[in-house]
Scaffold this active site. Structure first.
Site, PDB file in Angstrom:
ATOM      1  N   HIS A   2       0.862  -1.187   0.000  1.00 44.86           N
ATOM      2  CA  HIS A   2       0.000   0.000   0.000  1.00 44.86           C
ATOM      3  C   HIS A   2       0.893   1.230   0.000  1.00 44.86           C
ATOM      4  O   HIS A   2       1.542   1.534   0.993  1.00 44.86           O
ATOM      5  CB  HIS A   2      -0.922   0.000   1.220  1.00 44.86           C
ATOM      6  CG  HIS A   2      -1.751   1.241   1.304  1.00 44.86           C
ATOM      7  ND1 HIS A   2      -2.723   1.533   0.379  1.00 44.86           N
ATOM      8  CD2 HIS A   2      -1.732   2.284   2.171  1.00 44.86           C
ATOM      9  CE1 HIS A   2      -3.272   2.705   0.689  1.00 44.86           C
ATOM     10  NE2 HIS A   2      -2.684   3.182   1.757  1.00 44.86           N
ATOM     11  N   ASP A  53       1.175   5.033  -0.263  1.00 41.87           N
ATOM     12  CA  ASP A  53       0.514   6.336  -0.195  1.00 41.87           C
ATOM     13  C   ASP A  53       1.210   7.347  -1.092  1.00 41.87           C
ATOM     14  O   ASP A  53       2.431   7.505  -1.015  1.00 41.87           O
ATOM     15  CB  ASP A  53       0.534   6.854   1.249  1.00 41.87           C
ATOM     16  CG  ASP A  53      -0.390   6.063   2.141  1.00 41.87           C
ATOM     17  OD1 ASP A  53      -1.556   5.887   1.761  1.00 41.87           O
ATOM     18  OD2 ASP A  53       0.058   5.598   3.218  1.00 41.87           O
ATOM     19  N   ASP A  77      -7.657   1.585   2.127  1.00 45.41           N
ATOM     20  CA  ASP A  77      -7.298   2.480   3.227  1.00 45.41           C
ATOM     21  C   ASP A  77      -8.213   3.681   3.448  1.00 45.41           C
ATOM     22  O   ASP A  77      -8.269   4.198   4.556  1.00 45.41           O
ATOM     23  CB  ASP A  77      -5.841   2.955   3.053  1.00 45.41           C
ATOM     24  CG  ASP A  77      -5.259   3.548   4.329  1.00 45.41           C
ATOM     25  OD1 ASP A  77      -5.799   3.237   5.415  1.00 45.41           O
ATOM     26  OD2 ASP A  77      -4.293   4.308   4.260  1.00 45.41           O
ATOM     27  N   HIS A 126      -5.849   9.794  -0.564  1.00 48.02           N
ATOM     28  CA  HIS A 126      -6.570   9.814   0.711  1.00 48.02           C
ATOM     29  C   HIS A 126      -5.791  10.413   1.883  1.00 48.02           C
ATOM     30  O   HIS A 126      -6.303  10.417   3.004  1.00 48.02           O
ATOM     31  CB  HIS A 126      -7.096   8.412   1.049  1.00 48.02           C
ATOM     32  CG  HIS A 126      -6.042   7.355   1.116  1.00 48.02           C
ATOM     33  ND1 HIS A 126      -5.711   6.581   0.033  1.00 48.02           N
ATOM     34  CD2 HIS A 126      -5.242   6.940   2.124  1.00 48.02           C
ATOM     35  CE1 HIS A 126      -4.752   5.735   0.386  1.00 48.02           C
ATOM     36  NE2 HIS A 126      -4.453   5.931   1.641  1.00 48.02           N
TER      37      HIS A 126
END
Ligand code: ZN
Length: 1007
Positions: free
Chosen positions: A73, A75, A197, A447
């Site tokens: 994941h 970001d 997420d 996000h």
């Protein structure tokens, strides 16, 4: 971000409980076969060379199949900037380097053909891709073709769902999916949307994913109470019916809640960032743990499988920025798979395999079950009692506004690029380009970006990326305006009009004002520009004098010139402004009234509206709609919640993510406002000063059916050591019975009920924060007869905590971190401390309200762009006279149609999206909720459409050949209509429908 993950990259390693072997599950394993033998076995699985589901691994139909999904994941900015994450800079802040992750994963996939991996964020992948050699690219293509590297989601970023507008979501998904389509063709097209997420999930996001052609959607975070109920009811997976307007299954999306957010099961994290024990399968080793591990895994899989309805279950094997040393993960999973499946010879009914979200989904689909249906959304998100993630709806309001303003500017830039063609890119002002702003806007949808949940230096970087994107768009704008107007002016955009600063208008005695309108209908707009003192003459495109006024802004000494502009659809009008006198003009300005004097009632009024103010407090008191004979007592004022720093009930503090006031009752910023009245023929304003850090202008222009409230808040004082969360609250006597309404990503409307969730029996632990919802464009209350709607200029959190009341959180400044990983208090620094914004207030009958808020929200989102020029530019064409008015449309679009996208798609191709902006049954007064038919032939004035192809929403598949997996919802089977033949003369839009087209075009020669 990762929930509760700690800085220094030890998030996953925190979960340290040892792998347990309950004695009843422990048994002796058989000697293990050589690993190579297993590889050969698995290699023999059929169908390994086709795209899509055909490449999925074989499963055991009569066993519990555990799909291991190896993933990272990544970001797109959070504790580090995008570039710091990509290159692995500042690893002391967080150990993370995406380039190494991708290098490492590709090698690990090549080492063993059964291994699979998914990748999600195209902002990172596309950058890495362009840095590879042809040979590596070829290898990666082949891995993709074989389904061993699968793309999930495939947007530029994994966008936030609470603070994002649907237009920007569509744009960012289009950018990412286009890269995949161009690079890998159909092999690279993600089948599954993957939002593991984001902190809560909007219904509109699901609707958009369905319209983009996704077969299913998986996510990680939902309310802890909701999750418990779903596990009990075995409703972790269901069909989400994401639109009340679109005919099913157009907005139906199969949706699954992942068992463990997006992390691996306890004890099974084999990343370099984790501290779990690797598989030790040498029985002679004192560290031998293989047997225990197998038994633990079997137990785990069986327990998890109980919450799901099929004989398949999924485990997310990875987490934030994991797989930098992919070998660690894969080596241990290779062993695990081999050891666990060996137990089948002893009667085990568990089969574990490398899989992907798409392959897991495919098995769920083949199970052919009837699934329950969800119709609401997954907001707000709480990960425990008192822990509502409703603060980020409002965090970093300046960044949230800058993002929305940049959306507006990007659409202007895209439109002009499409209308003008290559002359917009290469022209007298240099090289103009919409791509940098398009990419920056896509990054902002991440996000941790527009959500306001990044660290301060990362938020600054996001703002810099937007600012850098504006530059090439401004060049493009100049090239395009010069071509369309025929005059090479020195165009300039005043980026600081919100603080009344613009050198061109403030220092020139003569200048031009070009007003560009990005809407498909003409607009009238009051232009306001800071000027030096004096009298000005304003002339319209036909050289006729238009009324104008210079208004002095109370308390600032600044003066602004006002004049009404009328601008054609998708076009511009050029006004000329000349200073005719330097005499000091005076708008009628009343001096501040002494406190609580018995002065006459203050009011402002135009032909439609009257607003009155309380003589004692100076607060708004009533709104009256004159032609509809509606009057409502509306009191509006500012309050603040004292941010909790933790208490006896919970140590949860308010922070960038979490909103938690220390008490339910907010504190008034002030009990009264000092007021000043400005009354001129072109504007009436009441200036309210509540405190040294909170003021507002309540404004009414002629012809407006809404009241404009321009608030200025900040810097929020925190010298008293109290974090403050500031709201604007409207109180009315409307009997609203606990119900209010908020938009979903700026599109469809959802009903909200205080202390209530549609899908489970809520145990409310936070009476304020637990009732907050995202407001992207509007919130309203109604008693069935009258409706009070407030439109916002950015995303904010909002609620109705008492009947007849509604509130919006405009700004927050906090002294403590909320323990969700960002590790910084939301103090903000620099320009973020001082925020200005607008609320547009509409009062209407309930059945006429939709026309007002739909059309006004569209106008607010795509406001006219004001460009200034000194005039006297040289001719662009040498032949034709300059033109002062232009429209890109030969006829206006009907009011129910929103031109969502008009953008360049290739050398002679454009991307077009038309949207019906009314919901089914929403408008009865003017029939705007009925289907509408468009004729695209000869619609645009600067180009001819020579060929038209309809696509899915993200433009990565032709609509005619797109097909989605079919699911059976409990509400009964849905019919899958055939796609009608495309007729450019007759394009029908149903309520809330968006239709996307790729058009081949020919630009017309200069006339
Ligand atoms: Zn994240």
């Amino acid at each position: 971000m990762g929930a509760l993950s700690l800085p220094f990259g030890v998030g996953a390693g925190r979960r340290r409980s040892p792998v347990g072997c309950r004695m009843s599950f422990c048994f002796l394993g058989l000697p293990l076969p050589p690993v190579s033998f297993l590889f050969l076995l698995l290699l023999a699985t059929p169908g390994a060379w086709a795209a899509g589901y055909e490449t999925c691994p074989t499963v055991q139909p009569d066993m519990l199949n555990v799909h291991l999904v190896a993933h990272t994941h990544d970001d797109v900015g959070w504790l580090k900037t995008v570039d710091q994450y990509y290159y692995g800079i500042q690893n002391n802040v967080q150990h993370a380097g995406v380039q190494y992750i991708l290098d490492s994963v590709i090698s690990a996939l090549l080492a063993e053909p059964t291994r699979r991996f998914i990748y999600v964020e195209m902002a990172f992948f596309s950058r890495w891709w362009h840095q590879q050699t042809n040979a590596t690219q070829e290898i990666v293509r082949s891995l993709v073709r074989q389904g061993r590297l699968e793309f999930a989601n495939g947007g530029w970023v994994m966008n936030d769902e609470a603070a994002t507008h649907y237009g920007a979501i569509v744009d960012q998904m289009t950018l990412g999916l286009r890269f995949l389509e161009n690079t890998f063709g159909n092999d690279g097209r993600p089948r599954v949307a993957w939002h593991i997420d984001p902190f809560g999930h909007s219904r509109e996001q699901a609707s958009l994913f369905a319209q983009m052609g996704f077969d299913g959607f998986f996510f990680g975070r939902l309310d802890y109470q909701d999750k418990l109920v779903r596990k009990k009811r075995r409703e972790m997976e269901q069909v989400w019916r994401a639109s009340t307007s679109l005919k099913p299954p157009a907005a139906d999306l199969f949706t699954g809640v992942l068992p463990n957010n997006y992390n691996p099961p306890e004890g099974l994290c084999w990343d370099v960032l984790c501290a779990d024990k690797p598989v030790v399968d040498d029985p002679r080793s004192p560290e031998y743990n293989a047997k225990e591990l197998v038994s633990y895994f079997l137990q785990l899989a069986t327990a998890q499988g109980q919450y799901y309805r099929t004989n398949h279950t999924v485990m997310t094997m990875g987490s934030d920025f994991q797989y930098e040393n992919a070998n660690m993960w894969f080596k241990n999973m290779d062993k695990l798979i081999q050891m666990v499946n060996m137990q089948q010879a002893n009667g085990s009914r568990v089969n574990v395999l490398y899989s992907t979200p798409a392959c897991y989904l495919w098995e769920l689909n083949k199970a052919n079950l009837t699934w329950s249906v969800k119709k609401d959304d997954f907001f707000p998100y709480a990960d425990g009692p008192h822990m509502f993630w409703t603060g980020y709806f409002s965090s970093r309001p300046a960044l949230k506004r800058y993002e929305r303003l940049s959306y507006n500017f990007l659409q202007v830039c895209n439109q002009l690029e499409a209308l003008v063609g290559s002359a917009a890119n290469v022209g007298p002002y240099g090289y103009g380009d919409s791509a940098p702003l398009n990419e920056a806007m896509a990054v902002l949808q991440h996000h941790d970006a527009v959500s306001g949940t990044s660290r301060q230096h990362v938020a600054n970087d996001y703002a810099s990326q937007l600012a850098a994107g504006w530059g090439p768009c401004e060049v493009l704008l100049s090239n395009a305006l010069a071509k369309l107007s025929g005059s090479k002016e020195s165009f300039s955009i005043c980026r600081d009009l919100n603080i009344s600063f613009c050198p061109v208008s403030q220092t020139s005695a003569h200048f031009q004002v070009i007003v560009y309108n990005p809407l498909g209908r003409k607009v009238d707009q009051m232009v306001r520009l800071p000027v030096s003192e004096g009298l000005f003459l304003v002339k319209d495109p036909r050289d006729k004098t238009v009324p104008s006024k210079v208004v002095e802004l109370p308390n600032t000494g600044n003066t602004e010139l006002l004049f009404p502009a009328l601008v054609p659809a998708l076009g511009f009008s050029i006004y000329s402004v000349t200073q005719v006198s330097i005499r000091r003009p005076r708008a009628h300005l009343r001096q501040p009234r002494p406190q609580k004097s018995r002065s006459p009632i203050l009011s402002i009024k135009n032909e439609y509206l009257q607003a009155t103010f309380h003589p004692d407090t100076g607060f708004l008191r009533t709104i009256e709609v004159l032609d509809r004979k509606l009057t409502l007592a509306v009191s509006q004022a500012f309050f603040w919640y004292n941010a909790s720093t933790g208490d006896k009930q919970s140590d949860q503090a308010s922070g960038a993510y979490i909103f938690r006031p220390s008490q339910a009752k907010p504190i008034p910023v002030s009990h009264w406002a000092q007021t000043q009245l400005v009354k001129t023929a072109l504007v009436q304003e009441v200036h309210q000063n509540f405190s040294a850090w909170c003021s507002q202008v309540v404004r009414l222009y002629p012809g407006q059916r809404h009241l404009e409230l321009e608030w200025t808040v900040g810097p929020i004082p925190v010298g008293d050591k109290w974090g403050k969360e500031v709201i604007s609250r409207f109180d009315t006597p409307l009997k609203t019975l606990g119900v209010f309404y908020t938009d979903s990503n700026g599109r469809e409307i959802l009903e909200r009920r205080r202390d209530y969730r549609p899908s489970w029996d809520l145990n409310q632990t936070e009476p304020v924060a637990g009732n907050y919802y995202p407001v992207n464009s509007r919130i309203y209350i109604t008693d069935g007869k009258m409706q009070l709607t407030v439109l916002t200029d950015r995303s904010q959190g909002g609620s109705s905590l008492r009947d007849g009341s509604l509130e919006l959180m405009v700004h927050r400044r906090l002294l403590k971190d909320d323990g969700r990983g960002v590790g910084e208090a939301l103090l903000e620094s620099g320009s973020g401390v001082w925020v200005r914004g607008r609320h547009l207030v509409l009062l209407d009958t309930a059945h006429e309200a939709a026309v007002g808020h739909r059309l006004l929200a569209e106008k607010e989102l795509l406001a006219p762009q004001v460009v200034l020029a000194p005039g006297r530019g040289s001719s662009y064409h040498h032949k034709a006279a300059p033109s002062k008015q232009f429209s890109g449309l030969n006829r206006e679009l009907p009011p129910s149609v929103h031109l969502l996208t008009l953008a360049r798609w290739g050398p002679d191709m454009l991307l077009l999206r038309f949207e019906h902006q009314f919901a089914l049954g929403e408008d009865s007064s003017r029939n705007l909720s009925t289907p509408v038919v468009l004729d695209l032939r000869d619609l645009f004035s600067t180009f001819t459409i020579t060929h038209l192809q309809e696509t899915t929403l993200a433009a990565n598949q032709p609509r005619a050949s797109a097909s989605r997996l079919k699911w059976t919802p409990e509400t009964g089977p849905t019919s899958h209509p055939t796609v009608p033949r495309l007729d450019p003369a007759s394009i029908t839009l149903q309520p809330m429908e968006i239709r996307t087209f790729v058009a081949s075009v020919q630009w017309k020669e200069d006339s």
